[in-house]
Design a protein around this motif. Sequence first.
Motif, short mmCIF file in Angstrom:
data_model
loop_
_atom_site.label_atom_id
_atom_site.label_comp_id
_atom_site.label_asym_id
_atom_site.label_seq_id
_atom_site.Cartn_x
_atom_site.Cartn_y
_atom_site.Cartn_z
N ILE A 1 0.54 -1.34 -0.47
CA ILE A 1 -0.12 0.29 0.18
C ILE A 1 0.86 1.24 0.62
CG2 ILE A 1 -1.37 1.51 1.38
CD1 ILE A 1 -2.35 -1.66 1.82
N ILE A 2 2.02 1.30 0.90
CA ILE A 2 2.63 2.36 1.12
C ILE A 2 3.65 2.76 -0.08
CG2 ILE A 2 4.42 2.94 2.39
CD1 ILE A 2 3.48 2.25 4.63
N THR A 3 4.20 1.41 -1.03
CA THR A 3 4.62 1.67 -2.24
C THR A 3 3.72 2.48 -3.30
OG1 THR A 3 6.05 0.15 -1.43
CG2 THR A 3 6.52 0.82 -3.97
N LEU A 4 2.46 1.84 -3.51
CA LEU A 4 1.54 2.19 -4.33
C LEU A 4 1.50 3.82 -4.08
CD1 LEU A 4 -0.07 1.18 -6.49
CD2 LEU A 4 -1.92 1.31 -5.00
N LEU A 5 1.11 4.13 -2.83
CA LEU A 5 1.14 5.44 -2.58
C LEU A 5 1.96 6.01 -2.83
CD1 LEU A 5 -0.90 5.83 0.67
CD2 LEU A 5 -1.93 6.46 -1.01
N THR A 6 3.35 5.98 -3.29
CA THR A 6 4.56 6.44 -3.14
C THR A 6 4.62 7.22 -4.80
OG1 THR A 6 5.75 5.36 -0.90
CG2 THR A 6 6.73 6.58 -3.11
N THR A 7 4.05 5.52 -4.33
CA THR A 7 4.50 5.81 -6.70
C THR A 7 3.11 6.49 -6.82
OG1 THR A 7 4.68 3.85 -6.91
CG2 THR A 7 3.97 4.79 -8.90
N LEU A 8 2.10 6.46 -6.38
CA LEU A 8 1.07 7.51 -7.36
C LEU A 8 1.23 8.85 -7.13
CD1 LEU A 8 -1.89 5.94 -5.60
CD2 LEU A 8 -1.20 5.89 -8.54
N ILE A 9 2.30 9.51 -5.67
CA ILE A 9 3.08 10.94 -5.92
C ILE A 9 3.97 10.96 -6.21
CG2 ILE A 9 3.71 12.44 -3.91
CD1 ILE A 9 2.07 10.36 -1.97
N SER A 10 4.76 10.25 -6.36
CA SER A 10 6.04 10.45 -7.55
C SER A 10 5.75 10.30 -8.33
CB SER A 10 7.23 9.45 -6.73
OG SER A 10 7.64 9.01 -5.32
N VAL A 11 5.41 9.57 -9.43
CA VAL A 11 5.62 9.17 -10.82
C VAL A 11 4.85 10.47 -12.20
CG1 VAL A 11 4.69 8.22 -12.66
CG2 VAL A 11 5.22 6.67 -10.68
N PRO A 12 3.67 11.14 -10.52
CA PRO A 12 3.21 12.21 -11.81
C PRO A 12 4.11 13.79 -11.86
CG PRO A 12 1.35 11.40 -10.61
CD PRO A 12 2.72 10.68 -10.25
N ILE A 13 4.80 13.82 -10.10
CA ILE A 13 5.37 15.28 -10.05
C ILE A 13 6.79 14.94 -11.17
CG2 ILE A 13 6.84 16.05 -8.40
CD1 ILE A 13 4.59 15.80 -6.37
N GLY A 14 7.17 13.23 -11.08
CA GLY A 14 8.62 13.24 -11.06
C GLY A 14 8.84 13.29 -13.05
N LEU A 15 7.43 12.48 -13.29
CA LEU A 15 7.50 12.75 -14.69
C LEU A 15 7.10 14.52 -15.06
CD1 LEU A 15 7.81 10.45 -16.39
CD2 LEU A 15 5.18 10.12 -16.66
N LEU A 16 6.53 14.45 -15.19
CA LEU A 16 6.08 16.16 -15.52
C LEU A 16 7.97 16.93 -15.01
CD1 LEU A 16 2.23 16.99 -14.02
CD2 LEU A 16 3.07 16.39 -16.03
N THR A 17 8.05 17.58 -14.11
CA THR A 17 9.75 17.95 -13.28
C THR A 17 9.78 16.94 -14.75
OG1 THR A 17 9.13 17.47 -11.79
CG2 THR A 17 11.10 18.35 -11.77
N ALA A 18 10.89 16.58 -15.39
CA ALA A 18 11.41 15.75 -16.37
C ALA A 18 11.20 16.45 -17.52
CB ALA A 18 11.37 14.24 -16.87
N ILE A 19 9.73 16.13 -18.43
CA ILE A 19 8.76 17.28 -18.48
C ILE A 19 9.43 18.69 -19.39
CG2 ILE A 19 6.67 17.47 -20.84
CD1 ILE A 19 5.85 14.81 -19.75
N TYR A 20 8.69 19.11 -18.27
CA TYR A 20 10.05 20.32 -18.21
C TYR A 20 11.35 20.98 -17.89
CZ TYR A 20 10.90 25.23 -15.83
OH TYR A 20 11.30 26.18 -16.57
N LEU A 21 11.87 19.36 -17.71
CA LEU A 21 12.87 19.80 -17.96
C LEU A 21 13.92 20.33 -19.15
CD1 LEU A 21 14.59 18.54 -14.79
CD2 LEU A 21 14.61 21.06 -15.34
#
Lengths: 259, 359
Positions: free
Chosen positions: B143-163
Amino acid sequence: MAKRIDVSDLDIYYGKFLAVQGVNVSIEPRSITALIGPSGCGKSTFLRSINRMHEVIPGARVEGKVVMDGQDLYAPDTDPVTVRRQIGMVFQRPNPFPTMSIYDNVAAGMRLNAKKMSKAATDELVERSLRGANLWEEVKDRLDRPGSGLSGGQQQRLCIARAIAVEPDVLLMDEPCSALDPISTLAIEDLMTELKERFTIVIVTHNMQQAARVSQQTGFFNLNGVGQPGRLIEFNPTEKIFSNPDEKATEDYISGRFG
Amino acid sequence: MSTSTAQGPATDVAPAPEQRPGGRLPRWAPWAAFVAALAVAYLVGLATSTNVVLLVIYTVVIGTAGLYVASRIVEGPRRAVDRLVTCLVSSAFGIAMVPLVSLAYEVIRRGVLRFDGEFFGASLVGVIGEGGGAYHAIMGTLIITLLTTLISVPIGLLTAIYLVEYGSGRLKRAITFFVDVMTGIPSIVAGLFAYALFVIFFGAGIRLGIMGAVALSVLMIPVVVRSAEEVLKLVPNELREAAYALGVPKWRTIVKVVLPTAIAGLGTGVTLAIARVIGETAPLLVTVGITNGTNLNPFEGRMATLPVYAFYQLTQPGVPPENAIDRAWTAALILIMLVMGLNVVARLISRFFAPKTSR
Ligand SMILES: Nc1ncnc2c1ncn2[C@@H]1O[C@H](COP(=O)(O)OP(=O)(O)OP(=O)(O)O)[C@@H](O)[C@H]1O
Ligand SMILES: [Mg+2]
C-alpha cells in the motif's frame, strides 16, 4: 490551394548570430522553386523560417516579413501552429514516427490534431495520400506494419504522403533526395512535378541536375566567408540561371568553379 | 589512401615480432594450471594450518603465476600478459560475486524456514513464540509503495518533461541542481522531514501510512526525474519537428509523439525507482512505526511494513528469540523477491514497449 509567398527584408538569427541576411523573393504558386548554394549558406535556415519551424530552436528568431496570399505569417496574432498546417515540410532525413504503423503515419496529421474522421474517410485519405506519394502499390498490403520497417526511399515517400495528407497550400522540401538512390530520386522528382499542379513547392537541393530538371525558378544562396551571413545572390527562372546567370558567383558555382 | 607500392602488405605487418616462439598452450592449460595449483596449495595447507579461504587464495595466486610463467616460455610475453590480465579480471569478478552469492544463499537458506502459508496469511496479533506471519507487513509495504508511486510518478514525470521540453535558463538549472541535491539526501532525513511536516498538523507522536509515502516520495521523485529526463532526451528531435511541421501543437506533440516513443524507457525507469525505495527502512521507522495487527488504512494509525517488520523481529525478538529471527529472515527474503520481481518487470516493459522496427 496553392498560394504565393512574398518574402521581404528577411534577416534570420540563431541567438546573436545572423545566419541569413536581407532576403527578398517572391515564390510563385503552382510551381517548383529550387534553392541551391554551398553548404552552410543558410538554405535550410531560410526554408524553415517560411513555415515558422525556425523558431522552435532555442534563441532562434526572425526579422522581416513573410506574406502568404496577403496573410502576414509573422504578424503578432498569427499562430505558428496554423502556419505549419498550411505549409507542410519534408525533411532531409526521413523521419516517420517509430511508434506508428504506415497507416497511422499517413493519418498522423489528422490523428495528432484530434480531427474526428470516420473510418471510411480516413481509409480514403490514406489511400489518396499514399497514391499521391507513389507509395500505395508498395505498401497497400502491409499498412499495419511499422513505418520504420520501410526502405529509406519508401520512408521518404511515406513522409511526403504524411505531409500532403493534411492538404497544405505550400510544401517545403529540404534535400528530400539526398539519401536516396537514383530510382527513388526519379520517383520523387516525378511526384513533385505532379504535386506542383496543386501545391506551391520549394525544394532545397545540392543536385544541379535536379534543380534544372524539376524547377521553374531557382534561387542561389551564397556567403562571403565563414561567420558571415548567407545572402540570396540571385533569383531567376531556372533556364536563365543555368544558361545565362546575371551574377558571376552563380555561374562559378554552377559550373563547379566555386571556392 | 592508396599505397601503390609492391611491398605494401609487407610493411603493414607489425614491425619486430620480438622473440615470439610460435607455440600455443593447449586449451586445457589454464584448467591444468589451476588444478596443479590446488594440489600445491593443499600440500602447503597440510604443512601449515588448513583453511578454505587460504586454500582458495593460494590456488589462485599459484595458478596465475604458473600459467603466466608457462605462457611466457611457450607463447611469448604478449600472450603471457594477456593471460595474466584475464586471470586478474576473473579473480576480481569472483571476489565481487562472493558477497552477492553468500548473501543470496544465506537469505534463502534461512528465509525458507518460514516461507509458508501462515506467513502470508496471518499477522502477529496474539502471537507469542511460534507461528505468526507478515500479512500485515506485506500489505503495508504494497500500500505504501503504491501511494509513493502515485505521488512520485506524476511529479517526477512532469518535472522531467518540463526540464527537457520547456525549461531553459536559470529555472532549469536551479531545478536540476535541487534534483541532484535531493538524490543525495540520506533516507533518515527524508523520514524526519515527513515527520516534522505532519507534526505541524497532527501534533507530536503521529504515525500514518501516508507519512511514510511522503517520506519515500522525497527519495523516489529525484530518481524518477533523473531517469525520465535521460529517456526523454533520447527521443530524436526530428520526431518533434515532424510533428510540429504537421501543425501539431507542442503539448500534443509531447503527449502523442514524445511520450509514446519513450514509454519503454519511462516504464523501466519508474519500476527501478520503485525497487529503489521499496526496501527503505529508516524513514518508515520514524513515520509509520510498526504494529502487530493488520491496518490497511494509510490515513489512520500505524502500519507494518516488511523492512521495519524485519528490523523489529530481529532487534526485539522476545523469548525464545529463534521464532522471531526466522520471521525476520523470511521477511527479508520476500523483500528481495519483490525487488527482483520489479527488475524482471522493468526488463519486460522495455522489451514489449520498445518501438517496433519490423522486418
Ligand atoms: N541550430 C543552429 N544553431 C546555431 N547555428 C546554426 C544552427 N543551424 C544552422 N546554423 C548555422 O546557420 C548557418 C546556415 O546553416 P544551414 O543549415 O541553413 O545551411 P544549409 O545551407 O542548409 O547547409 P547544407 O547545405 O549543408 O544543409 C550555418 O552557419 C550554420 O552553422
Ligand atoms: Mg541544409
